[in-house]
Design a protein around this motif. Sequence first.
Motif, mmCIF file in Angstrom:
data_model
loop_
_atom_site.group_PDB
_atom_site.id
_atom_site.type_symbol
_atom_site.label_atom_id
_atom_site.label_comp_id
_atom_site.label_asym_id
_atom_site.label_seq_id
_atom_site.Cartn_x
_atom_site.Cartn_y
_atom_site.Cartn_z
ATOM 1 N N ILE A 156 0.862 -1.187 0.000
ATOM 2 C CA ILE A 156 0.000 0.000 0.000
ATOM 3 C C ILE A 156 0.899 1.238 0.000
ATOM 4 N N GLU A 157 0.662 2.096 -0.966
ATOM 5 C CA GLU A 157 1.545 3.231 -1.255
ATOM 6 C C GLU A 157 2.088 3.973 -0.021
ATOM 7 N N HIS A 158 1.206 4.311 0.910
ATOM 8 C CA HIS A 158 1.655 5.175 2.010
ATOM 9 C C HIS A 158 2.446 4.441 3.085
ATOM 10 N N SER A 191 -4.628 -1.673 5.846
ATOM 11 C CA SER A 191 -4.695 -0.334 5.231
ATOM 12 C C SER A 191 -3.455 0.518 5.502
ATOM 13 N N CYS A 192 -3.428 1.688 4.834
ATOM 14 C CA CYS A 192 -2.317 2.620 5.010
ATOM 15 C C CYS A 192 -2.352 3.271 6.385
ATOM 16 N N THR A 193 -3.458 3.106 7.099
ATOM 17 C CA THR A 193 -3.542 3.666 8.449
ATOM 18 C C THR A 193 -2.953 2.696 9.474
ATOM 19 N N THR A 203 -2.698 -5.128 -0.179
ATOM 20 C CA THR A 203 -3.580 -4.445 -1.132
ATOM 21 C C THR A 203 -4.484 -3.499 -0.356
ATOM 22 N N CYS A 204 -5.033 -2.499 -1.046
ATOM 23 C CA CYS A 204 -6.036 -1.645 -0.405
ATOM 24 C C CYS A 204 -7.314 -2.444 -0.202
ATOM 25 N N GLY A 205 -7.639 -3.265 -1.198
ATOM 26 C CA GLY A 205 -8.737 -4.219 -1.097
ATOM 27 C C GLY A 205 -10.036 -3.672 -0.542
ATOM 28 N N PRO A 206 -10.476 -4.172 0.620
ATOM 29 C CA PRO A 206 -11.784 -3.790 1.143
ATOM 30 C C PRO A 206 -11.840 -2.370 1.693
ATOM 31 N N CYS A 207 -10.693 -1.767 1.968
ATOM 32 C CA CYS A 207 -10.680 -0.433 2.581
ATOM 33 C C CYS A 207 -11.553 0.530 1.803
ATOM 34 N N LEU A 208 -11.491 0.465 0.471
ATOM 35 C CA LEU A 208 -12.319 1.367 -0.336
ATOM 36 C C LEU A 208 -13.419 0.589 -1.045
ATOM 37 N N THR A 242 -9.132 0.893 9.189
ATOM 38 C CA THR A 242 -8.921 1.794 8.057
ATOM 39 C C THR A 242 -9.252 3.231 8.468
ATOM 40 N N ASN A 243 -9.449 4.113 7.508
ATOM 41 C CA ASN A 243 -9.588 5.525 7.845
ATOM 42 C C ASN A 243 -10.922 6.175 7.451
ATOM 43 N N ARG A 244 -11.753 5.460 6.698
ATOM 44 C CA ARG A 244 -13.016 6.088 6.264
ATOM 45 C C ARG A 244 -14.192 5.159 6.491
#
Lengths: 420, 161
Positions: free
Chosen positions: A102-104, A299-301, A359-364, A381-383
């Motif tokens: 994950i990028e971040h 997630s990135c968080t 992967t970001c996967g389910p986060c978004l 996650t963050n959202r």
Amino acid sequence: MGMTITEKILAAHADKSFVEAGEIVDARIDLAMANDITAPLSLEEFEKVGARTVFDPEKVVFVLDHFTPNKDILSAENCKKIREFSKKHNIVNFFEGGQCGIEHALLPEKGLVVAGDLVIGADSHTCTYGALGAFSTGVGSTDLTYGMVTGRIWLKVPDSIKFHCHGKWPKWITGKELVLYIIGMIGVDGALYSAMEYTGEAIAALSMDSRFSIANMAIEAGGKNGIFHVDDKTKAYMKEHAARPYKAYESDTDASYRDVFEIDVAKIGFSVACPSLPSNVKDAGELGKIDIDQVVIGSCTNGRLEDLEMAASILKGKKVAKYTRCIIIPATPAIYGEAMRRGYFQTFLDAGCIISPPTCGPCLGGHMGILAKGERAVATTNRNFIGRMGHPESEVYLAGPAVAAATAIKGKIARPEEVI
Amino acid sequence: MILQGKIWKFGDNIDTDIIIPAKYLAHTDPKVLGEHCMEPLAPDFPKKVKAGDIIVSGTNFGCGSSREHAPIAITALGIPLVIAKTFARIFYRNAFNKGLALLEADIYDLVHDGDEIDVDVATGIIRCGGNEVKAKPIPPFMVELINEGGLINYLKKKLEG
Ligand code: SF4
């Protein structure tokens, strides 16, 4: 008048000795990043303007992390476009497949960002790198194209809000609980257009992993960036990961702030953001009756080693509740490998968790764990916006890793004390 | 530029996952994105909205992700303008970059769904139901960018020059 860290970094990149909040600057960038959902639009614009080269093939980064391993034909086509562009323009930092995380989480780990940098990314959580004492912010694909071609961006210098944190951290409480607490306090637009600067002994006591998760969620308060002071922990992290020299900026004592908040971290508790806004924060203790269908730890968080370590320590020797799914997503291949070596994977498997590739996967709500109508998830996650993880009538509760792991065991929102 | 249209009201904190859910983000075709605009809140919106209609919202419109698919989805439906109390910052930049005009004005409580509205984007004068409200001026730097034809045209000229 003095300047904040944010103002100093922007001034340096605009070749100015002084800037102040509200001023528009045309600044040099050190890195421009896009992912598999934002790069395709950027590359279309790149074609349209008739650009021939990127400003620097070492400073343009592509991370194929959102809908990968490719979830469908369209995602595969998008990744193919980015891959071909990267080959053609000799993009050094192109990440996919087993190199991809994950990028971040990936960029700091690869040493691509250091203190004092100015980074833009076509992803709103680009603000994560503020944990390193860099100015980094999310932009859209068009701004990214401009950055990729010219190596520059125009920015409004944000005013700054200071969060001075003191007190002793209770067990299990991490940066995530703090940032949720702050968003609950100031609201999802409480830091609109502003820099969120973190100081104080409680911040100094935090690991880098926790600092990343705080900086990550600046955008959830509307912030332009999150920013941390460089200390021995930041230096040690950069020494381990980066080869490039860094520049540590300090805010002047007479720098001006829009607001200053004093926070005692001993009092924040197990913050959980209830549906469907990150500011809808309650204590996990008040939510114990809510049944949970799915837990996501990633997630990135919060998909870093510290998060997996905490989750493993709670899940060890326990079982995930019947009718609850627990998905663990290490954020990068390096985190994945280290979690495996440390035996966390066995712990997760024995408990009945699913381990996903990075992967970001389910986060978004992309893939790898989409919610059905009426289902509820607890996620690190963050959202938690309406429909973020699946059906518009599904719900997401945002929590730290300890509450997420405890919830997986109980099948209801739980604090770690309830399951240990 | 004078815009006249019907109002569609959306409340506070309309996030980018509402404007265009992530599951459609593998698409770059504006038409497809438009077909799913506002889907989680108002699935019929893309069918009912008419070109020229205007969105009115509360605070923090466009919060969330940096996806430019969001302003693209709105403009794909022929909506030229969003008026909100405040906008999230990444969305604000993206909208102007994609040719969607934004005005900051507090008219949410003054108007109803379906009301006719009349807006002079250049002066920021909004007329609706007998009220006249002046929007916050668009920052001069943005106006300059719009006059250049947007960031991409500006860049194109720069590369050609
Ligand atoms: S993990 Fe979630 S928030 Fe982070 S970059 Fe991926 S989709 Fe965005």
